[in-house]
Write a protein that holds these residues in place. Sequence first.
Motif, PDB file in Angstrom:
ATOM      1  N   TRP A 354     -23.113 -19.702 -63.107  1.00  0.00           N
ATOM      2  CA  TRP A 354     -23.332 -20.477 -64.372  1.00  0.00           C
ATOM      3  C   TRP A 354     -21.934 -20.439 -65.254  1.00  0.00           C
ATOM      4  CZ3 TRP A 354     -22.956 -19.543 -69.689  1.00  0.00           C
ATOM      5  CH2 TRP A 354     -23.577 -20.646 -70.585  1.00  0.00           C
ATOM      6  N   GLU A 356     -20.095 -21.939 -69.049  1.00  0.00           N
ATOM      7  CA  GLU A 356     -20.669 -22.583 -70.560  1.00  0.00           C
ATOM      8  C   GLU A 356     -20.525 -24.038 -70.497  1.00  0.00           C
ATOM      9  OE1 GLU A 356     -19.089 -19.688 -70.151  1.00  0.00           O
ATOM     10  OE2 GLU A 356     -20.475 -18.613 -71.622  1.00  0.00           O
ATOM     11  N   PRO A 362     -27.141 -20.368 -71.979  1.00  0.00           N
ATOM     12  CA  PRO A 362     -27.228 -19.556 -70.813  1.00  0.00           C
ATOM     13  C   PRO A 362     -28.536 -19.220 -70.368  1.00  0.00           C
ATOM     14  CG  PRO A 362     -26.280 -18.227 -72.787  1.00  0.00           C
ATOM     15  CD  PRO A 362     -26.775 -19.623 -73.170  1.00  0.00           C
ATOM     16  N   TRP A 389     -19.542 -16.035 -70.837  1.00  0.00           N
ATOM     17  CA  TRP A 389     -19.760 -15.540 -69.653  1.00  0.00           C
ATOM     18  C   TRP A 389     -19.035 -15.993 -68.536  1.00  0.00           C
ATOM     19  CZ3 TRP A 389     -25.900 -15.922 -68.160  1.00  0.00           C
ATOM     20  CH2 TRP A 389     -26.609 -15.258 -69.051  1.00  0.00           C
TER      21      TRP A 389
END
Length: 613
Positions: A354, A356, A362, A389
């Motif tokens: 994953w 942004e 998220p 993240w």
Amino acid sequence: MIDVDSALDEAGLNNTHVRDYVRHWAELTGAERIEVINAEDDARLLREAVEAGELLPAGEGRYYSRSYVKDTARSEERTIVATNDPADAGVYNNWRPAAEMKALLEERMRGASAGKTMYVVPYLMAPPGSPLEAYAAGVEVTDARPVVLHMIRMARVAVKYVNELADQNSFVRAVHVTGDLENLGQGTPDDQRYFVTVADERTILHYGSSYGGNALLGKIAHGLRQAAYDGWASGEFLAEQFLLLGITDKQTGRTYHVCGGMPSASGKTNLAMTLAPDVLGDRYRVDFYGDDIAWLRVDPEDGRVYAINPEFGVFGVAKDTNEQTNPTAVAAIAEGTGAIFTNVAYNDDTAEVWWEGKTPEPPADVTGWRDWKGELIAERPDAERNAPWAHPNSRFTTTLARIPNIAADYENPRGVPVDAIIFGGRTRDREPLVRAITDLAEGVYDGLTLGAEATFAAEGTEGVLRYDPMSMRPFMSYPEGAYAAHWLKVIGAATERPVFAHVNWFQRDPEDGHFLWPGYRDNLRALLWLARLKDGEVTGRPTPVGIVPTEEELDLRGMDLPPGDLERLLTIDTERWRQEMAHREEHLSAFADLPEEIWEAHRRVAAALDAEA
Ligand code: OXD
Ligand code: MN
């Protein structure tokens, strides 16, 4: 001492210049083993990398890696162009004497690969058979297996490319030594890293990183810096940080090819991989050729400018890549594509990735998720709760052939004839949606004054561009005045010249700040107008800074633009332009020996703006 010759014999590598080069660096770096690479080694190397923990599986046929936390981006300060001639120093190329740099790098690299394998990666930065093939071959030696796996995706890799060279000595010597990443003082006054292109010796010496931008030497160091220098030294071609795409009008059968540059964060990859807006899809097809590098030359046969993408893959920024911004990239990194992700977030339990902008929020269930540094999201301290993240410069790597709309002729060695060269800035209030430029010197002048607006205080003054000539500022390898002259010479030699244009998808409403243009797939509408202008089907409206479409000439079917927004998108704000001209004068004055044609173009545009004021 290792037996280099046996390893080379076994791989059938018989180019004696390459053998001497490999032997030299194997001895100097102290590598323990030699392994010669062909693209067919990919599956085995992937298995080995997963076994060694260098890569993690990221779903069926996809992989994940983290680079060292202080090694996540290109370092412009540590990047140097070295030659034997002090006259090669420019404003941006960070020039240093070749002898000094070679000695310094040899000292850093001596013994630095002890205990490691030296992978020998023979590669070609061009479709095989290209007229520019003499500038395209290289051999990267690297002590990092993940770098090899990236190179296999980003360049054509095979021993035959160096065995079959017409001039056996015409290859770029590209040496990559990782170094002890935890002890290199990255970003401190005691920084040990050096990324050097010894351009007049066609040698690249990169020490102190295993991040792609610094370690995949075929791409930026060879494909841009070295190739730009070679193109200038030979007088034959230009190497630019340009996208390349084709637009086919299915009704007429006519195909237009567009290439061009944009400073980073201006949407170059998204435009390169775009599809036509849905409502125009029946009529137009967009083909992808390349998202980052184009080499341009004039073909003597028809006098037109031809472009190739020398790369074999895409090393794209992951942030904000999703179905809306870039559907073709999403498909190109789906399961089964062999894509490698670097520094995005990773889930230990599900092997998902994953970043942004992949989805608006998220994943809600944070179980198993780790950020790009490898820290568990669930255990983040309060102070880091809102930290991204994924690293903002996290990447995906995939091959060109995986892009669903890859052009059928992307491997044509001749390249494709270029109809238009575009420069795309990021400007909130001055640049219209598109303005076309038919004069060569004014087009080159426009490229030299390309820039993106400063986005925060550290980058510069509000409203003043960070100039990025032709989007080549970090990759410039010879002086800017000579660069401009070389552009005038190469493109000037064409008997049928491309039209130039400046595009801007980032104009905002001065009152409430909303973007006036939706961007993404609708950007094709500006290029369609440009193609029609080139063919004389529309005439536009002349302004001091180029030809702007009339409202009627733009194909806006299926869009719902407020009339006020459309008018503003196509308006030239003379006063803002006159302010900009003063900044341009200062910017260009820094360049020694800028051709008089460029200054004349500047004065012509300035005088036309004054006349309107
Ligand atoms: C870049 C890239 O840094 O293409 O420009 O990776
Ligand atoms: Mn780039």
